[in-house]
Design a protein around this motif. Structure first.
Motif, PDB file in Angstrom:
ATOM      1  N   GLN A  45       0.806  -1.216   0.000  1.00  0.00           N
ATOM      2  CA  GLN A  45       0.000   0.000   0.000  1.00  0.00           C
ATOM      3  C   GLN A  45       0.841   1.269   0.000  1.00  0.00           C
ATOM      4  O   GLN A  45       0.347   2.342  -0.318  1.00  0.00           O
ATOM      5  N   HIS A  48       0.790   1.394  -3.929  1.00  0.00           N
ATOM      6  CA  HIS A  48      -0.506   1.158  -4.562  1.00  0.00           C
ATOM      7  C   HIS A  48      -1.648   1.802  -3.786  1.00  0.00           C
ATOM      8  O   HIS A  48      -2.782   1.761  -4.245  1.00  0.00           O
ATOM      9  N   ASP A  51      -6.329   2.097  -0.623  1.00  0.00           N
ATOM     10  CA  ASP A  51      -7.547   1.708  -1.341  1.00  0.00           C
ATOM     11  C   ASP A  51      -7.242   0.933  -2.621  1.00  0.00           C
ATOM     12  O   ASP A  51      -8.147   0.528  -3.337  1.00  0.00           O
ATOM     13  N   LYS A  53      -5.964   2.046  -5.347  1.00  0.00           N
ATOM     14  CA  LYS A  53      -6.224   2.807  -6.575  1.00  0.00           C
ATOM     15  C   LYS A  53      -4.965   3.344  -7.236  1.00  0.00           C
ATOM     16  O   LYS A  53      -5.034   4.045  -8.232  1.00  0.00           O
ATOM     17  N   ALA A  63      -3.102   0.890 -10.403  1.00  0.00           N
ATOM     18  CA  ALA A  63      -4.203   0.525  -9.515  1.00  0.00           C
ATOM     19  C   ALA A  63      -4.309  -0.991  -9.449  1.00  0.00           C
ATOM     20  O   ALA A  63      -4.145  -1.686 -10.436  1.00  0.00           O
ATOM     21  N   ALA A  65      -7.080  -2.012  -7.540  1.00  0.00           N
ATOM     22  CA  ALA A  65      -8.537  -2.025  -7.427  1.00  0.00           C
ATOM     23  C   ALA A  65      -9.142  -2.023  -8.830  1.00  0.00           C
ATOM     24  O   ALA A  65      -8.821  -1.166  -9.657  1.00  0.00           O
ATOM     25  N   GLY A  66      -9.964  -3.005  -9.095  1.00  0.00           N
ATOM     26  CA  GLY A  66     -10.644  -3.086 -10.384  1.00  0.00           C
ATOM     27  C   GLY A  66      -9.713  -3.327 -11.560  1.00  0.00           C
ATOM     28  O   GLY A  66     -10.059  -3.031 -12.691  1.00  0.00           O
ATOM     29  N   ASN A  67      -8.551  -3.889 -11.324  1.00  0.00           N
ATOM     30  CA  ASN A  67      -7.587  -4.125 -12.390  1.00  0.00           C
ATOM     31  C   ASN A  67      -7.892  -5.460 -13.077  1.00  0.00           C
ATOM     32  O   ASN A  67      -7.766  -6.515 -12.464  1.00  0.00           O
ATOM     33  N   LEU A 110     -10.250  -4.675  -2.028  1.00  0.00           N
ATOM     34  CA  LEU A 110     -10.030  -3.459  -2.822  1.00  0.00           C
ATOM     35  C   LEU A 110     -11.036  -3.349  -3.965  1.00  0.00           C
ATOM     36  O   LEU A 110     -10.747  -2.799  -5.021  1.00  0.00           O
ATOM     37  N   ASN A 112     -12.171  -5.890  -5.619  1.00  0.00           N
ATOM     38  CA  ASN A 112     -12.013  -7.043  -6.506  1.00  0.00           C
ATOM     39  C   ASN A 112     -12.779  -8.225  -5.928  1.00  0.00           C
ATOM     40  O   ASN A 112     -12.827  -8.402  -4.723  1.00  0.00           O
TER      41      ASN A 112
END
Length: 132
Positions: A45, A48, A51, A53, A63, A65-67, A110, A112
């Motif tokens: 963290q 990265h 969160d 992001k 990011a 998150a959502g990668n 995160l 995911n």
């Protein structure tokens, strides 16, 4: 010419690339017992972000998150083990179990929600064969 052990080089590179990481965590004698969440909190963290992001500034930290690159669990495992670009590899620092744990943590947190998990055996298969 004096050679540094690969572990020391990895830590030195990690220190340069991950300014702000938790030195006390790395120096702990019991670091071998930590789980994926703890590894993420104390090392990942820093670049990265908490969160997941990512960040930009002196460098670009993608990011998590959502990668969509996290869809295949071997991809983030290879990144954690070997590094790429400004990210150092942590393959010498962490066990197969710990790499699987941090990858599974990131893939299920995160934001995911990847349902399949990575095993220590999967990570071990990414390592070069041991010399006899």
């Amino acid at each position: 010419m004096m050679r540094m052990p690969i572990f020391a080089v990895t830590l030195a590179i990690a220190g340069m690339a991950h300014a702000g990481h938790d030195d006390a965590f790395i120096d702990r004698k019991d670091a071998a017992t930590v789980d994926g969440r703890t590894i993420f909190t104390h090392l990942c963290q820093a670049c990265h972000m908490a969160d997941g992001k990512g960040a930009t500034g002196a460098g670009a930290y993608p990011a998590l998150a959502g990668n969509p690159k996290l869809l295949a669990p071997l991809y983030p495992a290879a990144m954690v083990m070997n590094g790429r670009g400004a990210m150092p590899g942590f393959g010498q620092m962490f066990s197969d179990e710990q790499i699987a744990s941090v990858v599974n943590y990131v893939r299920t947190h995160l934001g995911n929600h990847y349902p399949d998990t990575l095993s220590a055996a999967d990570v071990k298969a990414l390592r070069p064969p041991e010399k006899p």
